[in-house]
Design a protein around this motif. Structure first.
Motif, PDB file in Angstrom:
ATOM      1  N   THR A 127      53.486  19.949  47.299  1.00 11.75           N
ATOM      2  CA  THR A 127      53.836  21.025  46.956  1.00 11.75           C
ATOM      3  C   THR A 127      53.359  21.556  45.870  1.00 11.75           C
ATOM      4  O   THR A 127      53.233  23.053  45.675  1.00 11.75           O
ATOM      5  N   LYS A 128      53.057  20.701  44.806  1.00 10.63           N
ATOM      6  CA  LYS A 128      52.629  21.490  43.193  1.00 10.63           C
ATOM      7  C   LYS A 128      51.068  22.213  43.442  1.00 10.63           C
ATOM      8  O   LYS A 128      50.809  22.705  42.794  1.00 10.63           O
ATOM      9  N   THR A 129      50.289  21.483  44.473  1.00 13.28           N
ATOM     10  CA  THR A 129      48.999  22.080  44.652  1.00 13.28           C
ATOM     11  C   THR A 129      48.800  22.761  46.019  1.00 13.28           C
ATOM     12  O   THR A 129      47.682  22.827  46.489  1.00 13.28           O
ATOM     13  N   ARG A 130      49.963  23.277  46.150  1.00 13.00           N
ATOM     14  CA  ARG A 130      49.765  24.270  47.654  1.00 13.00           C
ATOM     15  C   ARG A 130      48.875  25.219  47.565  1.00 13.00           C
ATOM     16  O   ARG A 130      48.575  25.904  48.669  1.00 13.00           O
ATOM     17  N   ASN A 131      48.531  25.768  46.486  1.00 12.04           N
ATOM     18  CA  ASN A 131      47.585  26.772  46.224  1.00 12.04           C
ATOM     19  C   ASN A 131      46.322  26.414  46.248  1.00 12.04           C
ATOM     20  O   ASN A 131      45.255  27.222  46.061  1.00 12.04           O
ATOM     21  N   ASP A 132      46.051  25.251  46.206  1.00 11.93           N
ATOM     22  CA  ASP A 132      44.846  24.538  46.000  1.00 11.93           C
ATOM     23  C   ASP A 132      44.169  24.296  47.318  1.00 11.93           C
ATOM     24  O   ASP A 132      44.802  24.361  48.472  1.00 11.93           O
ATOM     25  N   ASN A 133      42.901  23.851  47.442  1.00  9.04           N
ATOM     26  CA  ASN A 133      42.264  23.353  48.845  1.00  9.04           C
ATOM     27  C   ASN A 133      42.442  21.575  48.354  1.00  9.04           C
ATOM     28  O   ASN A 133      42.009  21.190  47.680  1.00  9.04           O
ATOM     29  N   ASN A 134      43.336  20.953  49.261  1.00  3.28           N
ATOM     30  CA  ASN A 134      43.687  19.672  49.203  1.00  3.28           C
ATOM     31  C   ASN A 134      42.839  18.794  49.960  1.00  3.28           C
ATOM     32  O   ASN A 134      42.558  19.132  51.315  1.00  3.28           O
ATOM     33  N   ILE A 135      41.997  17.776  49.453  1.00  2.00           N
ATOM     34  CA  ILE A 135      41.371  16.963  50.177  1.00  2.00           C
ATOM     35  C   ILE A 135      41.913  15.538  50.104  1.00  2.00           C
ATOM     36  O   ILE A 135      42.105  15.092  48.753  1.00  2.00           O
ATOM     37  N   ILE A 136      42.350  15.003  51.156  1.00  2.00           N
ATOM     38  CA  ILE A 136      43.035  13.592  50.774  1.00  2.00           C
ATOM     39  C   ILE A 136      42.343  12.706  51.564  1.00  2.00           C
ATOM     40  O   ILE A 136      42.078  12.675  52.887  1.00  2.00           O
ATOM     41  N   ILE A 137      42.067  11.522  50.896  1.00  2.00           N
ATOM     42  CA  ILE A 137      41.230  10.405  51.580  1.00  2.00           C
ATOM     43  C   ILE A 137      42.130   9.125  51.668  1.00  2.00           C
ATOM     44  O   ILE A 137      42.806   8.817  50.416  1.00  2.00           O
ATOM     45  N   PHE A 138      42.406   8.599  52.863  1.00  2.00           N
ATOM     46  CA  PHE A 138      43.011   7.355  52.976  1.00  2.00           C
ATOM     47  C   PHE A 138      42.023   6.081  53.237  1.00  2.00           C
ATOM     48  O   PHE A 138      40.871   6.344  53.800  1.00  2.00           O
ATOM     49  N   GLU A 139      42.388   5.444  52.585  1.00  2.00           N
ATOM     50  CA  GLU A 139      41.598   3.848  52.913  1.00  2.00           C
ATOM     51  C   GLU A 139      41.787   3.416  54.499  1.00  2.00           C
ATOM     52  O   GLU A 139      43.163   3.577  54.808  1.00  2.00           O
ATOM     53  N   GLU A 140      40.988   2.904  55.135  1.00  2.00           N
ATOM     54  CA  GLU A 140      41.390   2.255  56.439  1.00  2.00           C
ATOM     55  C   GLU A 140      42.247   1.578  56.597  1.00  2.00           C
ATOM     56  O   GLU A 140      42.634   0.621  55.280  1.00  2.00           O
ATOM     57  N   TYR A 141      43.098   1.482  57.700  1.00  2.00           N
ATOM     58  CA  TYR A 141      44.144   0.605  57.756  1.00  2.00           C
ATOM     59  C   TYR A 141      44.230   0.189  59.388  1.00  2.00           C
ATOM     60  O   TYR A 141      44.177   1.043  60.192  1.00  2.00           O
ATOM     61  N   GLY A 142      44.324  -1.052  59.557  1.00  2.00           N
ATOM     62  CA  GLY A 142      44.121  -1.607  60.724  1.00  2.00           C
ATOM     63  C   GLY A 142      42.746  -1.660  61.363  1.00  2.00           C
ATOM     64  O   GLY A 142      41.727  -1.292  60.501  1.00  2.00           O
ATOM     65  N   GLY A 143      42.503  -1.753  62.512  1.00  2.00           N
ATOM     66  CA  GLY A 143      41.088  -2.017  62.991  1.00  2.00           C
ATOM     67  C   GLY A 143      40.659  -0.708  63.752  1.00  2.00           C
ATOM     68  O   GLY A 143      39.568  -0.967  64.292  1.00  2.00           O
ATOM     69  N   LYS A 144      41.254   0.311  64.053  1.00  2.00           N
ATOM     70  CA  LYS A 144      41.025   1.224  64.566  1.00  2.00           C
ATOM     71  C   LYS A 144      40.981   2.621  63.686  1.00  2.00           C
ATOM     72  O   LYS A 144      41.806   3.119  63.613  1.00  2.00           O
ATOM     73  N   PRO A 145      40.092   2.910  63.220  1.00  2.00           N
ATOM     74  CA  PRO A 145      39.968   3.872  62.058  1.00  2.00           C
ATOM     75  C   PRO A 145      40.257   5.420  62.524  1.00  2.00           C
ATOM     76  O   PRO A 145      40.855   6.375  62.113  1.00  2.00           O
ATOM     77  N   LYS A 146      39.777   5.484  63.836  1.00  2.00           N
ATOM     78  CA  LYS A 146      39.895   7.053  64.475  1.00  2.00           C
ATOM     79  C   LYS A 146      41.263   7.149  64.836  1.00  2.00           C
ATOM     80  O   LYS A 146      41.993   8.386  64.523  1.00  2.00           O
ATOM     81  N   LYS A 147      42.095   5.992  65.186  1.00  2.00           N
ATOM     82  CA  LYS A 147      43.443   6.023  65.763  1.00  2.00           C
ATOM     83  C   LYS A 147      44.328   6.300  64.492  1.00  2.00           C
ATOM     84  O   LYS A 147      45.265   7.306  64.334  1.00  2.00           O
ATOM     85  N   TRP A 148      43.829   5.621  63.238  1.00  2.00           N
ATOM     86  CA  TRP A 148      44.411   5.818  62.128  1.00  2.00           C
ATOM     87  C   TRP A 148      44.493   7.198  61.574  1.00  2.00           C
ATOM     88  O   TRP A 148      45.223   7.651  60.848  1.00  2.00           O
TER      89      TRP A 148
END
Length: 242
Positions: A127-148
């Protein structure tokens, strides 16, 4: 010119294991390459430092910066680095013996609980960065990266939809999933680890508390989800209470 905000996200204490807490944290930065360069420089410095025994240098070659296996002296160096990085950290803690968690377990799958925590962690941030270009990086979780990736993309899409409806905005978010080879994720791994060391252990060691004191100025918010308690720069968490 539109600013770009980067969020790096990881968890500690899986929903279904025997940990006391599920911890989900992120840090925000607008200089990810500076963070990467600083971590890589520390890595090279440690490999070239004669103070570290050969076996410790070999272990960091194999494992990289991973707080649960790194030597305490390496941890101290890393936490001192965190203290000067251009980051702001946000931590969500969900106690597993709480009424809230028990109710969630009765009515939700583990993935749904995880997703609810993602939403709680990110909604105010985005909400605070709604005017920005937001890039969100999650670490892998579980054994199926595409599904995650598909899962977290769906969660972030729903957050963005709600923000757009409330503020008549057009928030831009890109979501990706990276493995541990992304050294920027080691920073959030270390943040999570210090909370595990404080809140999962029976005895709070002085060295752990020292490391927490070093990084505490970088922690913008701690959200105790099971109690709906917020801790920030004006109301610091009492590590002996929780």
């Amino acid at each position: 010119m539109i600013s770009t905000s980067y969020y790096y996200i990881d968890e500690s204490g899986a929903i279904d294991n025997n940990s006391k807490f599920f911890i989900l944290s992120c840090y925000k930065t607008d200089t990810p390459e500076e963070v990467r360069s600083a971590v890589e420089k520390l890595y090279k410095d440690i490999l070239n430092a004669p103070i570290f025994a050969i076996e410790r240098r070999e272990l960091i070659k194999q494992k990289g910066f991973h707080a649960c296996v790194n030597h305490p002296d390496i941890k101290s160096r890393f936490y001192n680095l965190v203290a000067v990085l251009n980051i702001r950290c946000y931590v969500l803690m969900l106690k597993k013996d709480s009424d809230l968690f028990r109710k969630m377990k009765e009515n939700m799958s583990s993935t749904e609980i995880y997703n609810a925590c993602i939403s709680k962690l990110l909604c105010d941030r985005l909400t605070k960065t709604r005017n920005d270009n937001n890039i969100i990086i999650f670490e892998e979780y579980g054994g199926k990266p595409k599904k995650w990736l598909a899962n977290v993309e769906g969660v972030v899409k729903d957050i963005c939809r709600r923000i757009d409806e409330k503020f008549a905005s057009n928030i831009k978010c890109t979501v990706d999933v990276h493995d541990k080879s992304d050294v920027n994720l080691s920073v959030i791994d270390y943040i999570n680890h210090i909370f595990v060391q404080i809140f999962e252990k029976e005895n709070l060691q002085a060295r752990i508390l020292d490391n927490f004191t070093i990084i505490e100025p970088k922690i913008a918010l701690i959200y105790k989800m099971d109690k709906d308690h917020f801790f920030d720069k004006n109301k610091r968490i009492d590590v002996y209470k929780y």
